[in-house]
Scaffold this motif. Sequence first.
Motif, short mmCIF file in Angstrom:
data_model
loop_
_atom_site.label_atom_id
_atom_site.label_comp_id
_atom_site.label_asym_id
_atom_site.label_seq_id
_atom_site.Cartn_x
_atom_site.Cartn_y
_atom_site.Cartn_z
N TYR A 27 0.82 -1.21 0.00
CA TYR A 27 0.00 0.00 0.00
C TYR A 27 0.85 1.26 0.00
O TYR A 27 1.93 1.29 0.59
N VAL A 28 0.32 2.29 -0.66
CA VAL A 28 0.89 3.63 -0.63
C VAL A 28 -0.23 4.52 -0.11
O VAL A 28 -1.31 4.57 -0.71
N LEU A 29 0.03 5.21 1.02
CA LEU A 29 -1.00 6.04 1.63
C LEU A 29 -0.83 7.50 1.26
O LEU A 29 0.29 7.98 1.05
N ASN A 30 -1.95 8.20 1.20
CA ASN A 30 -1.99 9.65 0.98
C ASN A 30 -1.15 10.09 -0.23
O ASN A 30 -0.31 10.98 -0.14
N VAL A 31 -1.40 9.45 -1.36
CA VAL A 31 -0.67 9.75 -2.59
C VAL A 31 -0.86 11.22 -2.95
O VAL A 31 -1.96 11.76 -2.87
N ASN A 32 0.23 11.87 -3.34
CA ASN A 32 0.25 13.31 -3.67
C ASN A 32 -0.18 14.18 -2.51
O ASN A 32 -0.69 15.28 -2.69
N GLY A 33 -0.04 13.68 -1.28
CA GLY A 33 -0.39 14.46 -0.10
C GLY A 33 -1.88 14.60 0.14
O GLY A 33 -2.30 15.39 0.98
N ILE A 34 -2.70 13.85 -0.58
CA ILE A 34 -4.15 13.92 -0.43
C ILE A 34 -4.58 12.85 0.56
O ILE A 34 -4.32 11.66 0.36
N GLU A 35 -5.25 13.27 1.63
CA GLU A 35 -5.66 12.35 2.68
C GLU A 35 -6.60 11.27 2.14
O GLU A 35 -7.52 11.56 1.38
N ASN A 36 -6.33 10.04 2.51
CA ASN A 36 -7.09 8.85 2.11
C ASN A 36 -7.07 8.59 0.60
O ASN A 36 -7.93 7.89 0.09
N ASN A 37 -6.11 9.15 -0.09
CA ASN A 37 -5.89 8.83 -1.50
C ASN A 37 -4.90 7.65 -1.53
O ASN A 37 -3.74 7.81 -1.84
N ASP A 38 -5.40 6.49 -1.14
CA ASP A 38 -4.56 5.32 -0.88
C ASP A 38 -4.63 4.32 -2.04
O ASP A 38 -5.71 4.01 -2.53
N ILE A 39 -3.48 3.82 -2.42
CA ILE A 39 -3.35 2.90 -3.54
C ILE A 39 -2.91 1.53 -3.03
O ILE A 39 -2.08 1.43 -2.13
N MET A 40 -3.47 0.48 -3.62
CA MET A 40 -3.07 -0.88 -3.32
C MET A 40 -2.41 -1.46 -4.57
O MET A 40 -2.96 -1.37 -5.66
N ILE A 41 -1.24 -2.03 -4.36
CA ILE A 41 -0.53 -2.69 -5.45
C ILE A 41 -0.29 -4.13 -5.02
O ILE A 41 0.26 -4.38 -3.95
N MET A 42 -0.73 -5.06 -5.85
CA MET A 42 -0.61 -6.48 -5.54
C MET A 42 0.50 -7.09 -6.39
O MET A 42 0.43 -7.05 -7.61
N PHE A 43 1.52 -7.63 -5.73
CA PHE A 43 2.69 -8.17 -6.39
C PHE A 43 2.59 -9.69 -6.51
O PHE A 43 2.31 -10.38 -5.54
N HIS A 44 2.85 -10.20 -7.70
CA HIS A 44 2.96 -11.65 -7.92
C HIS A 44 4.45 -11.98 -7.97
O HIS A 44 5.27 -11.11 -8.27
N SER A 45 4.80 -13.21 -7.72
CA SER A 45 6.21 -13.61 -7.73
C SER A 45 6.85 -13.49 -9.11
O SER A 45 8.07 -13.41 -9.22
N ASN A 46 6.06 -13.42 -10.17
CA ASN A 46 6.61 -13.31 -11.53
C ASN A 46 6.78 -11.85 -11.97
O ASN A 46 6.95 -11.59 -13.15
N ARG A 47 6.73 -10.90 -11.05
CA ARG A 47 6.92 -9.46 -11.26
C ARG A 47 5.68 -8.76 -11.80
O ARG A 47 5.68 -7.55 -11.98
N ILE A 48 4.63 -9.48 -12.09
CA ILE A 48 3.37 -8.85 -12.52
C ILE A 48 2.75 -8.19 -11.30
O ILE A 48 2.72 -8.76 -10.21
N THR A 49 2.27 -6.97 -11.47
CA THR A 49 1.58 -6.28 -10.38
C THR A 49 0.22 -5.80 -10.86
O THR A 49 0.05 -5.42 -12.02
N LEU A 50 -0.73 -5.82 -9.94
CA LEU A 50 -2.07 -5.30 -10.20
C LEU A 50 -2.22 -4.00 -9.43
O LEU A 50 -1.92 -3.94 -8.24
N LEU A 51 -2.68 -2.96 -10.10
CA LEU A 51 -2.90 -1.66 -9.49
C LEU A 51 -4.37 -1.51 -9.17
O LEU A 51 -5.23 -1.79 -10.01
N SER A 52 -4.66 -1.06 -7.96
CA SER A 52 -6.05 -0.84 -7.56
C SER A 52 -6.11 0.21 -6.46
O SER A 52 -5.07 0.71 -6.01
N LEU A 53 -7.31 0.53 -6.04
CA LEU A 53 -7.50 1.45 -4.92
C LEU A 53 -7.53 0.65 -3.62
O LEU A 53 -8.12 -0.43 -3.56
N ALA A 54 -6.91 1.19 -2.58
CA ALA A 54 -6.91 0.55 -1.27
C ALA A 54 -8.29 0.69 -0.65
O ALA A 54 -9.02 1.65 -0.94
N PRO A 55 -8.67 -0.24 0.22
CA PRO A 55 -10.00 -0.17 0.87
C PRO A 55 -10.22 1.13 1.64
O PRO A 55 -11.37 1.54 1.83
N SER A 56 -9.16 1.79 2.07
CA SER A 56 -9.29 3.04 2.82
C SER A 56 -9.40 4.28 1.93
O SER A 56 -9.48 5.40 2.43
#
Length: 172
Positions: A27-56
């Motif tokens: 997770y990356v919290l408060n992206v660009n200094g914006i409160e609750n602008n949280d990103i979730m990145i899901m990493f697979h062992s093969n280097r593939i990542t899925l980008l999504s919004l964090a539940p918060s």
Amino acid sequence: MEFSILDDIPDLSTYQSFTERYFTKRYVLNVNGIENNDIMIMFHSNRITLLSLAPSHFFFKTEGDYKINFTVGNINRLSNTVKGKGKKGGQALHPKSIVCNVEFNNGTKFDVLSCMKGTLIEINEELVKNPELLKKNPDSDGFIAIILSSIAVSEANKNEMLSHEDYVKIVT
């Protein structure tokens, strides 16, 4: 003695989803200094990542209809194409790259940043047809994009981001 075939069906509520089994959430919290602008990145062992919004993310507390726009400036993320085993030709991303923006009918909108360096492999085109997937299933069918990075970059990004356990401690 009589047996019902239904007695042999396991309790499916205890099984993990595909992303829960094979991806590590960061997770990356408060992206660009914006409160609750949280990103979730899901990493697979093969280097593939899925980008999504964090539940918060504040998106989940915002009511109203919305659409997801993958045209950012003069770049259309939907036109991204990759070729071959090495996934050549994908759009280059850096941590501040805007992947899409979410626009509500009342005119408010926000940008979703990639939060990592890599190559855009694919945009989840289902979000164009069914934007509600982003709200209903952000960590599975509602992912925003697939990103690929080198092993070194992937590990460095993963180590810089909050683990799921640390994220839960912070947001609860």
